[in-house]
Motif scaffolding. Structure first.
Motif: not given
Length: 82
Positions: A40, A44-46, A48-49, A61
């Protein structure tokens, strides 16, 4: 005897970027959480997803799949050393 395999698969590039084996589930789960946080943060992963696929399998993500797979080892390793 059970062996736990922790894998991380890059969906876009179609390759495994992490594959590790553990003799106990506690160590595998600790590394699972560390690997998830690493992916994450460094890719640069989200956060929240994240999709949960039950048990120890997640899609981060839409870019990485991380999971812990349990393997039952029935034959002794000494049988292969002959």
């Amino acid at each position: 005897m059970k062996v736990y395999e922790l894998t991380s698969f890059n969906i876009e590039n179609q390759f495994f970027n992490e594959k590790r084996f553990f003799s106990n589930m506690k160590a595998a789960k600790e590394q699972y959480e560390l690997l998830k946080d690493y992916l994450i943060y460094n890719h640069d992963l989200n956060p929240e997803s994240i999709e949960y696929w039950g048990g120890e399998k997640q899609i981060l993500d839409g870019k990485f799949i991380i999971c812990i797979t349990t393997h039952d080892v029935v034959k002794s390793a000494s049988g292969y050393l002959k």
